[in-house]
Design an enzyme around this catalytic site. Structure first.
Site, short mmCIF file in Angstrom:
data_model
loop_
_atom_site.label_atom_id
_atom_site.label_comp_id
_atom_site.label_asym_id
_atom_site.label_seq_id
_atom_site.Cartn_x
_atom_site.Cartn_y
_atom_site.Cartn_z
CB CYS A 146 -1.00 0.08 1.24
SG CYS A 146 -0.26 0.28 2.65
CB ALA A 147 0.11 4.80 0.26
#
Lengths: 375, 184
Positions: free
Chosen positions: A73-74
């Site tokens: 994810c980020a």
């Protein structure tokens, strides 16, 4: 089943060794579309984490059990959550520590080759962003070219090698990433060089990097010689190292050429770009190994993870070096440009010393793929 | 500015995925049509909330940033899609700005704040009966909302209270292509 935590270095190894990997990217579709972890044998699933809040049962059939699975994810939080849910559902998966943020910052130093008299040349591959930096080492001294902003990576590498950083160069004023050049110079007492034609607005002191600037590194006297090669910017300068390597900056890449528009002057600089690629570079030896400041796609990586190719082969194979017609060339490099890099105008301001954003703002500015080339 | 909302969620200081996880939980407490304000400091929450709301069918209204705090506005919709428009007098959206009457926006205050037609008057559906005195029975009134459902109800109520020159505007603001006035 357990949840594994992988470092960016572990993922880099898989990229370089062309290993198989299933990436479950739980960011937004837009973010995934914009950039992701590239690997030749990687397969991808993009399912935003917020579609999985009620459970992962629906996606279990899509996730292979016989291959490594990495949730990304980020920043890390969402991938950890999804990895834990998958683990509770009986799967063994890993998540990427620090997420895409850390991936974007990771540097892999790879040796390009030996230099005369025991010197060495290293390429620092920033896989997540496509930036390439260089360190020339010889006789206890080092020069760094096009350093990215993670200065520790360079200074600690120099410490490990027991060399003193004497010279730091930027081939041009970068627009796609924040330079670490002057910060390394300030921390080590090295001299920081920048082409004066790119530096008209900078607010710090620098040594002028112009055609013919030469430095010698170490007692064995490795030559690093500058060649004025404008086109990406008006000041863009290349280096010939040890009569063997040609560091092209953002002028010439392995599978593409530089774009002339990031300082807003495409029309003015396209002629310079043509002159550099079709005249100046052709006067050099075909045997020089081209080492650019970027790569755009993973296919540009060699088997050992370096990005390097003989100039003669680029003349034969690089499309951007084989556009006979100057009018056609002009149209290709001015009319069909890809989108500009994220926050490129602000990044130029930072590299001029006019803006001093906090670390997390710098991360934000550099987010997204590299877009310095015209293919 | 402070704006009327039904619920507020403070997710400041939480990083992804917590703002969305908490929002999802909170939304379960709301009834249809209610507005939730989410305060968050995670910059990524805007893109994620927008995409999440679309996925589950809630209406993402908008986000404002004040002193590094993002304020997101979401309206709960779970069966908004069923529309039973029954009020017989309707008017096409493009006609309303060409006529003299009053455009009455029946959406919630925050929806109005994030974009409305110039000159429109805001009276959220739920406040209509208490604010009838603000309206003129002699004037033509074009009631508008997002999709035409709330305005249909509002038009029926106005009619029941003796407003004879009332029209429901179809389609609603989702189809408005003209200038949007914002006051947030």
């Amino acid at each position: 089943m357990s949840v594994l935590k992988w470092s960016a270095a572990q993922v880099a190894e898989k990229v370089i060794n062309n290993e198989e990997l299933i990436i479950l990217d739980v960011r937004n579709a837009d973010a995934f579309e914009d950039w992701k972890i590239d690997g030749r044998k990687f397969e991808y699933l993009n399912i935003p984490y917020f579609e999985l809040l009620d459970g992962v049962e629906d996606i279990l059939p899509e996730i292979p059990t016989d291959k490594d699975v990495l949730v990304v994810c980020a920043k890390e939080g969402s991938s950890m959550m999804v990895a834990e849910m998958l683990s509770e559902a009986g799967r063994t998966v890993a998540y990427l520590a620090g997420g895409m943020k850390t991936w974007s910052e990771y540097l892999e130093p790879i040796k390009v080759g030996d230099l005369t008299g025991g010197g060495e040349l290293y390429q620092f591959v920033r896989l997540g962003k496509g930036c390439l930096s260089y360190m020339v080492i010889s006789g206890g001294e080092a020069a760094i070219i096009d350093a990215v902003r993670f200065t520790d990576a360079f200074t600690s590498f120099a410490d490990d090698k027991n060399v003193k950083i004497k010279y730091v160069f930027d081939t041009h004023l970068h627009a796609d990433h924040i330079s670490g050049g002057r910060h390394i110079a300030a921390a080590t007492g090295a001299t920081y060089y920048l082409p004066p034609k790119d530096a008209e607005e900078v607010v710090f002191d620098y040594a002028p990097l112009i055609d013919g600037t030469t430095v010698q590194i170490g007692a064995s006297q490795i030559d690093v010689g500058a060649i004025y090669s404008p086109g990406h910017t008006i000041g863009s300068t290349s280096f010939v190292v040890d009569n063997k390597y040609l560091l092209t900056g953002d002028i010439l890449f392995i599978d593409s050429i530089g774009r002339p528009d990031l300082a807003g002057l495409a029309e003015n600089w396209v002629g310079d770009l043509r002159e550099t690629l079709y005249k100046r570079y052709r006067e050099l030896s075909d045997e020089l190994i081209v080492l650019p400041a970027h790569f755009m796609i993973i296919d540009e990586l060699n088997g050992d993870g370096t990005v390097a190719k003989r100039l003669g082969r680029l003349f034969a194979e690089n499309h951007g070096l084989n556009i006979e017609d100057a009018v056609n060339f002009r149209s290709i490099v001015t009319d069909h440009l890809p989108p500009q890099p994220n926050a490129y105008q602000e990044i130029r301001q930072v590299n001029m010393g006019k803006l001093t954003p906090a670390q997390d703002e710098q991360t934000e500015m550099e987010i997204g793929p590299n877009r310095c080339a015209v293919r | 500015m402070s704006i009327k909302v039904d619920f507020q969620l403070d997710a400041k200081g939480f990083s992804c995925p917590m703002p969305i996880v908490k929002t999802k939980k909170m939304m379960a407490e709301l009834v249809d049509g209610q507005i939730l304000e989410v305060l968050a400091t995670d910059k990524g929450s805007k893109a994620d909330l927008t995409a999440w709301a679309e996925t589950v069918g809630h209406q993402y209204i908008g986000t404002v940033e004040e002193e590094n705090v993002l304020k997101h506005y979401i309206r709960k919709c779970s069966n908004d899609m069923l529309d039973e428009k029954t009020f017989e007098h309707t008017i096409e959206l493009e006609q309303v700005t060409k006529r003299e009457g009053l455009i009455l926006d029946a959406r919630e205050e925050v929806e109005f704040a994030f974009g409305h037609i110039e000159g429109a008057k805001s009276i959220p559906m739920g406040e209509l009966e208490a604010r009838l005195s603000e309206l003129d029975k002699e004037q033509e009134i074009y009631v508008i909302c997002r999709t035409g459902k709330r305005s249909d109800l509002a038009a029926q109520r106005l009619s029941a209270h003796g407003f004879a020159r009332v029209y429901n505007v179809l389609p609603g603001m989702t189809s408005w292509k003209g200038t949007l006035i914002k006051n947030i």
